[in-house]
Write an enzyme that holds these catalytic residues in place. Structure first.
Site, PDB file in Angstrom:
ATOM      1  N   ASP A  18     -24.000 -20.269 -24.559  1.00 25.44           N
ATOM      2  CA  ASP A  18     -24.028 -19.600 -23.263  1.00 25.44           C
ATOM      3  C   ASP A  18     -22.986 -20.142 -22.293  1.00 25.44           C
ATOM      4  O   ASP A  18     -23.220 -21.132 -21.592  1.00 25.44           O
ATOM      5  CB  ASP A  18     -25.437 -19.751 -22.645  1.00 25.44           C
ATOM      6  N   ASP A  26     -19.919 -14.575 -19.107  1.00 27.40           N
ATOM      7  CA  ASP A  26     -21.220 -15.123 -19.457  1.00 27.40           C
ATOM      8  C   ASP A  26     -21.715 -14.603 -20.803  1.00 27.40           C
ATOM      9  O   ASP A  26     -22.212 -13.474 -20.899  1.00 27.40           O
ATOM     10  CB  ASP A  26     -22.222 -14.739 -18.337  1.00 27.40           C
TER      11      ASP A  26
HETATM   12  O1  LIG Z   1     -30.480 -16.143 -17.704  1.00 27.89           O
HETATM   13  C1  LIG Z   1     -30.011 -16.731 -18.645  1.00 27.89           C
HETATM   14  C2  LIG Z   1     -28.689 -17.474 -18.484  1.00 27.89           C
HETATM   15  C3  LIG Z   1     -28.543 -18.045 -17.086  1.00 27.89           C
HETATM   16  C4  LIG Z   1     -27.157 -18.661 -16.894  1.00 27.89           C
HETATM   17  C5  LIG Z   1     -26.077 -17.687 -17.270  1.00 27.89           C
HETATM   18  N1  LIG Z   1     -26.261 -17.191 -18.619  1.00 27.89           N
HETATM   19  C6  LIG Z   1     -27.552 -16.520 -18.796  1.00 27.89           C
HETATM   20  N2  LIG Z   1     -30.583 -16.721 -19.856  1.00 27.89           N
HETATM   21  C7  LIG Z   1     -30.052 -17.445 -21.003  1.00 27.89           C
HETATM   22  C8  LIG Z   1     -31.107 -18.340 -21.620  1.00 27.89           C
HETATM   23  C9  LIG Z   1     -32.381 -17.594 -21.913  1.00 27.89           C
HETATM   24  C10 LIG Z   1     -32.883 -16.904 -20.687  1.00 27.89           C
HETATM   25  C11 LIG Z   1     -31.835 -15.997 -20.072  1.00 27.89           C
END
Ligand SMILES: O=C([C@@H]1CCCNC1)N1CCCCC1
Length: 328
Positions: free
Chosen positions: A216, A33
């Site tokens: 992401d 991730d």
């Molecule tokens: O929690 C996340 C993602 C969720 C899915 C998996 N990657 C991280 N963020 C990324 C976008 C901004 C807020 C935080």
């Protein structure tokens, strides 16, 4: 300097790509991730019901595991899922790349979404400044590995419905076509983040002034501001926002326009319409769920998830830092 390697990434349910990872001699399938900075694993500290259907890490069975006294972690993801627990260090190997003394976060609590998911935990590849371990923040696997790589970079090759790979230390020419274009990255928020201030639907340009995007790999879809989502599906016959599904759906037979997003001040990355049909919403195969959906209330941000990587090889280069992309 030659710890370079390529680790297979297997698609799981179209939702995530899992990489077999060795933690202290135990094999776990982790979701890599680039949007988060914690390496956490399902562990024997979880309730039996939370452990069900997962490989779990047992620290007592690892001869190299060392507990990190007093350290804890807690992460809440943008989609509301989360996990928390305790911390130790162990030897972690991905493909042919090994890190000794890697912080490994053992979950003793995970949200319901994770119990349902196929992964046995996450391996964070964002910048280490958003790692959640306290009182002493820990480094990501890549941060620890980069000094032993030929180049301080990794790359994500995530083709649709086919095995992909995470390449460490070198770009793999077999994983992309054409040349890699780069944009500078602002790592201050912890993400691989760059300006992305316009997009094209079927060739017509629209601006998104002041918006940045993050690359992401842990997000499944391509998430963007409501204005862009509406503009896109206005061009799709029979598309509509489906409250029950929580997003835009359309007839599976619909023809989908290409969607291009500007990356930095360089060129556009064009995602072919065919990759924007994410999946049927039921077994009838009549109605399909779109791969482009709203980013919601995260203002000024777009999130380029696996729908983007199904079309583009992503290069995460610490020299810069910079983000590179090239058609698969
Ligand atoms: O929690 C996340 C993602 C969720 C899915 C998996 N990657 C991280 N963020 C990324 C976008 C901004 C807020 C935080």
């Amino acid at each position: 300097k030659r710890q370079d390697s390529s680790a297979p990434a297997s698609p799981s349910g179209g939702v995530e790509y899992l990489v077999e990872t060795d933690v202290g001699g135990q094999k776990l399938n982790l979701d890599f991730d680039t949007g988060s900075g914690d390496l956490w694993v399902f562990s024997t500290s979880l309730s039996a019901s939370s452990q069900a259907n997962h490989h779990v890490f047992n620290p007592s069975s690892s001869s190299t595991y060392k507990a990190m006294s007093g350290a804890t972690w807690r992460i809440i993801y943008g989609d509301g899922s989360g996990a928390s627990g305790t911390v130790g260090t162990d030897t972690v190997t991905v493909g042919g790349t090994t890190v000794k003394g890697q912080a490994v976060e053992l979950a003793n609590r995970v949200s319901a979404q994770f119990v349902q998911d196929a992964n046995d935990g996450l391996l964070g590849l964002s910048f280490s400044n958003i790692n959640t371990v306290r009182p002493t923040q820990q480094k990501t696997f890549f941060d620890n590995a980069k000094s032993s790589l030929t180049k301080p970079l990794f790359a994500a090759y995530l083709p649709l419905n086919a095995n992909g790979a995470y390449d460490f230390g070198a770009i793999n020419a077999r994983h992309h076509t054409g040349s890699v274009a780069y944009t500078d990255v602002d790592s201050s928020g912890g993400f691989w983040q760059f300006p992305s201030t316009s997009y094209k639907v079927g060739g017509t340009k629209h601006s998104l002034s002041g918006v940045s995007a993050i690359a992401d790999t842990g997000t499944t879809l391509l998430l963007i501001a409501d204005a862009a989502v509406t503009t896109y599906y206005d061009a799709v016959q029979g598309a509509s926002f489906d409250n029950q599904q929580g997003g835009y759906t359309f007839p599976c037979s619909a023809s989908l326009p290409d969607f291009a997003v500007r990356i930095g001040s360089t060129n556009y990355a064009t995602i072919p319409g065919s990759l924007i049909n994410f999946a049927p919403i039921d077994n009838s195969g009549r109605t399909c769920f779109g791969g482009i959906q709203s980013v919601g209330q995260i203002a000024g941000m777009s999130i380029y998830g696996d729908v983007f990587f199904n079309a583009y090889y992503g290069v995460f280069d610490d020299a810069g830092p910079r983000f590179g992309f090239a058609p698969i």
